[in-house]
Enzyme design. Structure first.
Site, PDB file in Angstrom:
ATOM      1  N   ASN A  30       0.871  -1.174   0.000  1.00 61.33           N
ATOM      2  CA  ASN A  30       0.000   0.000   0.000  1.00 61.33           C
ATOM      3  C   ASN A  30       0.909   1.226   0.000  1.00 61.33           C
ATOM      4  OD1 ASN A  30      -1.846   2.017   0.417  1.00 61.33           O
ATOM      5  ND2 ASN A  30      -2.373   1.412   2.515  1.00 61.33           N
ATOM      6  N   LYS A  59       0.149   4.227  -0.397  1.00 58.99           N
ATOM      7  CA  LYS A  59      -0.489   5.445   0.133  1.00 58.99           C
ATOM      8  C   LYS A  59      -0.182   6.631  -0.798  1.00 58.99           C
ATOM      9  CE  LYS A  59      -0.304   3.364   4.651  1.00 58.99           C
ATOM     10  NZ  LYS A  59      -0.334   3.525   6.085  1.00 58.99           N
ATOM     11  N   HIS A  68      -9.689   1.480   4.177  1.00 55.40           N
ATOM     12  CA  HIS A  68      -8.463   1.629   4.964  1.00 55.40           C
ATOM     13  C   HIS A  68      -8.746   2.570   6.134  1.00 55.40           C
ATOM     14  CE1 HIS A  68      -4.433   2.790   6.167  1.00 55.40           C
ATOM     15  NE2 HIS A  68      -4.037   1.657   5.611  1.00 55.40           N
ATOM     16  N   GLU A  98      -7.196   4.951   7.286  1.00 57.89           N
ATOM     17  CA  GLU A  98      -6.970   6.382   6.982  1.00 57.89           C
ATOM     18  C   GLU A  98      -8.169   6.974   6.242  1.00 57.89           C
ATOM     19  OE1 GLU A  98      -3.137   5.766   5.158  1.00 57.89           O
ATOM     20  OE2 GLU A  98      -2.363   5.163   7.119  1.00 57.89           O
ATOM     21  N   GLU A 144      -5.972  -4.622  10.243  1.00 59.24           N
ATOM     22  CA  GLU A 144      -4.920  -3.644  10.504  1.00 59.24           C
ATOM     23  C   GLU A 144      -5.237  -2.889  11.792  1.00 59.24           C
ATOM     24  OE1 GLU A 144      -2.740  -2.509   6.664  1.00 59.24           O
ATOM     25  OE2 GLU A 144      -4.479  -1.224   6.782  1.00 59.24           O
ATOM     26  N   GLY A 184       2.051   2.371  10.855  1.00 57.79           N
ATOM     27  CA  GLY A 184       3.042   3.438  10.729  1.00 57.79           C
ATOM     28  C   GLY A 184       3.679   3.827  12.049  1.00 57.79           C
ATOM     29  N   SER A 211       2.936  -2.032  10.377  1.00 54.09           N
ATOM     30  CA  SER A 211       4.383  -2.119  10.631  1.00 54.09           C
ATOM     31  C   SER A 211       5.000  -3.479  10.277  1.00 54.09           C
ATOM     32  CB  SER A 211       4.703  -1.731  12.075  1.00 54.09           C
ATOM     33  OG  SER A 211       4.301  -0.388  12.315  1.00 54.09           O
ATOM     34  N   GLY A 222       2.635  -0.945   4.281  1.00 50.15           N
ATOM     35  CA  GLY A 222       2.798   0.444   3.880  1.00 50.15           C
ATOM     36  C   GLY A 222       4.269   0.799   3.725  1.00 50.15           C
ATOM     37  N   GLY A 223       4.844   1.377   4.779  1.00 47.04           N
ATOM     38  CA  GLY A 223       6.213   1.903   4.727  1.00 47.04           C
ATOM     39  C   GLY A 223       7.219   0.964   4.085  1.00 47.04           C
TER      40      GLY A 223
HETATM   41  P1  PGA Z   1       2.474   0.405   7.649  1.00 39.16           P
HETATM   42  O1  PGA Z   1       1.050   0.641   6.959  1.00 39.16           O
HETATM   43  O2  PGA Z   1       3.019  -0.889   7.099  1.00 39.16           O
HETATM   44  O3  PGA Z   1       3.316   1.594   7.229  1.00 39.16           O
HETATM   45  O4  PGA Z   1       2.272   0.329   9.116  1.00 39.16           O
HETATM   46  C1  PGA Z   1       0.176  -0.421   6.723  1.00 39.16           C
HETATM   47  C2  PGA Z   1      -1.110   0.095   6.117  1.00 39.16           C
HETATM   48  O5  PGA Z   1      -1.584   1.158   6.555  1.00 39.16           O
HETATM   49  O6  PGA Z   1      -1.681  -0.516   5.202  1.00 39.16           O
END
Ligand code: PGA
Length: 254
Positions: free
Chosen positions: A9, A11, A97, A99, A169, A175, A215, A236-237
């Protein structure tokens, strides 16, 4: 075996040139996937076509959008429809998601409609659920997540829900560098599968891939993914660096 999926992802990161570099770097790795393993890359809308074209040779790599609108078409300036996404040959779309729920006030009800419209256009919804820290501190996470799934997915018939990928999640892990332990992930994934089984039966529940997100990185992926009910991750990251994401992919159950 159920599909084991490493989903990136991105983002709202990368310009076009950076996106191309990242996809090139991933492509150069020639990652060998088994028949039950898939990689899904959820890119920002403007990169959908480029990403699909650049990954054309990688048969187990799929391209996803990160959202779609809940209406079919029309005067909704700035929104992107499921039909548009499908016409770019993306195959998946992230729905709900945390967010989107937090910053764009997406409700369980609206996400039910988004799920319907995605499925109508043959997109596989990657439906996100998960509790925030206050819910976890009250130990109410099981009811909370079951509620999200019931309200957004339980209007579907068995054939439709079997197509959905679920991503658990926990918001407190996104994050933040704080990952749920493998045991916490397994407990929730088992619970989610139970909730689905109660309504749709064991056969349907056992087919649905449930990804963990929050994470995930190269060094913890294999341990989390090794849990019985964890079928990969939404990342994500760590998906923004080809070397790191390769390690995550290599953590999928073999
Ligand atoms: P993250 O994000 O791996 O940076 O924690 C995961 C996500 O929000 O899908």
């Amino acid at each position: 075996m159920r599909k084991q999926i490493a989903a990136a992802n991105w983002k709202m990161n990368c310009n076009l040139q950076e996106a191309q570099e990242l996809l090139n770097a991933l492509g150069r790795k020639n990652i060998a996937l088994k028949a039950h393993q898939q990689v899904v890359i959820a890119v920002p809308f403007p990169f959908l076509i480029t990403a699909r074209e650049m990954m054309a040779d990688q048969l187990s790599f799929f391209i996803a959008a990160q959202n779609c609108y809940s209406k079919e078409a029309g005067a909704f300036t700035g929104e992107v429809s499921a039909a548009m996404i499908a016409s770019c040959r993306a195959t998946h779309v992230i729905i709900g998601h945390s967010e989107r729920r937090q910053y764009f006030q997406e409700t369980n009800e609206e996400l039910a409609t988004k799920t319907d419209i995605a499925l109508k256009h043959q997109l596989i919804p990657i439906f996100c659920c998960g509790e925030d820290l206050s819910v976890r501190e009250k130990n109410s996470q099981n009811d909370f997540v079951a509620g999200q799934i019931r309200e957004s997915l339980f209007h579907l018939d068995a054939a439709a829900i079997a197509k959905v990928v679920i991503a658990y999640e926990p918001i407190w892990a996104i994050g933040t560098g704080k990952t749920a332990t493998a045991v916490q992930a397994q407990e929730m994934h088992f619970h989610i599968r139970q909730v689905i089984e109660e309504k749709y039966g064991q056969e349907v529940a056992s087919q649905i891939s449930i990804l963990y997100g929050g994470s995930v990185k190269g060094e913890n992926a294999a341990e989390i993914f090794s849990q019985t009910d964890v079928d990969g991750g939404l990342v994500g990251g760590a998906s923004l660096k080809a070397d790191e994401f390769e390690k995550v992919i290599n953590g999928l159950k073999g």
